[in-house]
Design a protein around this motif. Structure first.
Motif, PDB file in Angstrom:
ATOM      1  N   ALA A  70     -47.081 -99.883  39.964  1.00  0.00           N
ATOM      2  CA  ALA A  70     -47.386 -99.198  38.742  1.00  0.00           C
ATOM      3  C   ALA A  70     -46.404 -98.472  38.279  1.00  0.00           C
ATOM      4  O   ALA A  70     -45.840 -98.463  37.017  1.00  0.00           O
ATOM      5  CB  ALA A  70     -48.565 -98.073  39.296  1.00  0.00           C
ATOM      6  N   ALA A  71     -45.469 -97.653  39.086  1.00  0.00           N
ATOM      7  CA  ALA A  71     -44.210 -97.257  38.843  1.00  0.00           C
ATOM      8  C   ALA A  71     -43.114 -97.935  38.105  1.00  0.00           C
ATOM      9  O   ALA A  71     -42.596 -97.728  37.066  1.00  0.00           O
ATOM     10  CB  ALA A  71     -43.551 -96.249  39.758  1.00  0.00           C
ATOM     11  N   VAL A  72     -43.117 -99.228  38.703  1.00  0.00           N
ATOM     12  CA  VAL A  72     -42.054-100.441  38.277  1.00  0.00           C
ATOM     13  C   VAL A  72     -42.630-100.568  36.730  1.00  0.00           C
ATOM     14  O   VAL A  72     -41.882-100.643  35.902  1.00  0.00           O
ATOM     15  CB  VAL A  72     -41.889-101.544  39.125  1.00  0.00           C
ATOM     16  CG1 VAL A  72     -41.437-102.636  38.374  1.00  0.00           C
ATOM     17  CG2 VAL A  72     -41.680-101.200  40.436  1.00  0.00           C
ATOM     18  N   ASN A  73     -44.096-101.071  36.684  1.00  0.00           N
ATOM     19  CA  ASN A  73     -44.611-101.493  35.513  1.00  0.00           C
ATOM     20  C   ASN A  73     -44.426-100.471  34.529  1.00  0.00           C
ATOM     21  O   ASN A  73     -43.994-100.535  33.207  1.00  0.00           O
ATOM     22  CB  ASN A  73     -46.187-101.771  35.569  1.00  0.00           C
ATOM     23  CG  ASN A  73     -46.002-103.004  36.592  1.00  0.00           C
ATOM     24  OD1 ASN A  73     -45.265-103.958  36.624  1.00  0.00           O
ATOM     25  ND2 ASN A  73     -47.373-103.219  37.130  1.00  0.00           N
ATOM     26  N   ALA A  74     -44.554 -99.164  34.739  1.00  0.00           N
ATOM     27  CA  ALA A  74     -44.311 -98.154  33.800  1.00  0.00           C
ATOM     28  C   ALA A  74     -42.819 -97.905  33.195  1.00  0.00           C
ATOM     29  O   ALA A  74     -42.654 -97.718  32.078  1.00  0.00           O
ATOM     30  CB  ALA A  74     -44.910 -96.533  34.463  1.00  0.00           C
ATOM     31  N   ALA A  75     -41.707 -98.027  34.039  1.00  0.00           N
ATOM     32  CA  ALA A  75     -40.512 -98.149  33.798  1.00  0.00           C
ATOM     33  C   ALA A  75     -40.348 -99.386  32.514  1.00  0.00           C
ATOM     34  O   ALA A  75     -39.412 -99.185  31.908  1.00  0.00           O
ATOM     35  CB  ALA A  75     -39.644 -98.010  35.154  1.00  0.00           C
ATOM     36  N   ARG A  80     -39.241-101.353  27.261  1.00  0.00           N
ATOM     37  CA  ARG A  80     -39.645-102.260  26.161  1.00  0.00           C
ATOM     38  C   ARG A  80     -39.766-101.467  24.895  1.00  0.00           C
ATOM     39  O   ARG A  80     -39.663-101.997  23.705  1.00  0.00           O
ATOM     40  CB  ARG A  80     -40.872-103.031  26.602  1.00  0.00           C
ATOM     41  CG  ARG A  80     -40.638-104.211  27.508  1.00  0.00           C
ATOM     42  CD  ARG A  80     -41.462-105.114  27.386  1.00  0.00           C
ATOM     43  NE  ARG A  80     -42.605-104.921  28.367  1.00  0.00           N
ATOM     44  CZ  ARG A  80     -42.386-105.066  29.786  1.00  0.00           C
ATOM     45  NH1 ARG A  80     -41.532-105.822  30.175  1.00  0.00           N
ATOM     46  NH2 ARG A  80     -43.305-104.856  30.713  1.00  0.00           N
ATOM     47  N   THR A  81     -40.361-100.057  25.031  1.00  0.00           N
ATOM     48  CA  THR A  81     -41.000 -99.441  23.819  1.00  0.00           C
ATOM     49  C   THR A  81     -40.054 -98.265  23.491  1.00  0.00           C
ATOM     50  O   THR A  81     -40.379 -97.695  22.470  1.00  0.00           O
ATOM     51  CB  THR A  81     -42.596 -99.021  24.112  1.00  0.00           C
ATOM     52  OG1 THR A  81     -42.219 -98.032  25.069  1.00  0.00           O
ATOM     53  CG2 THR A  81     -43.241-100.151  24.486  1.00  0.00           C
TER      54      THR A  81
END
Length: 115
Positions: A70-75, A80-81
């Motif tokens: 989840a931390a990887v995906n959040a980073a 991206r944004t």
């Protein structure tokens, strides 16, 4: 008996290898160090170290340890944004010759890695 504790088993380790376009290894490494700076204090980022190959300066490695996926995906989503990133993903990819190679790892422990 497993060497990996339950908490550690959730950790995500990665070794990313990027081959820069000829002669652009220093530029790629510098850009990735700027990216790494944005992760200082990012929730779940335990280690993010950029390395350059002494024998082949156009090869750059990122060694990452995250608390969980989840931390990887959040980073990745934050990158991206981001309105004004220090280096855009497109700029990094424009310096890379071919696809980056990713090796998924299980961080077990060692110097610099929290228990």
């Amino acid at each position: 008996m497993s060497v990996v504790s339950e908490d550690a088993a959730a950790r995500v380790g990665r070794l990313m290898t990027a081959k820069a376009l000829p002669g652009r290894g220093d530029e790629l490494a510098a850009a990735l160090v700027r990216v790494a700076g944005t992760l200082r204090g990012f929730p779940g980022c335990e280690l993010y170290v950029i390395n350059q190959d002494r024998a082949d300066p156009d090869t750059v490695y990122a060694f990452e340890v995250w608390s969980d996926e989840a931390a990887v995906n959040a980073a990745l989503e934050a990158a991206r944004t981001a309105a004004n990133p220090p280096v855009s993903m497109a700029a990094v990819m424009a310096m890379v010759d071919g696809p980056m190679r990713r090796v998924d790892l299980v961080p077990l422990g060692g110097v610099g890695l929290a228990e």
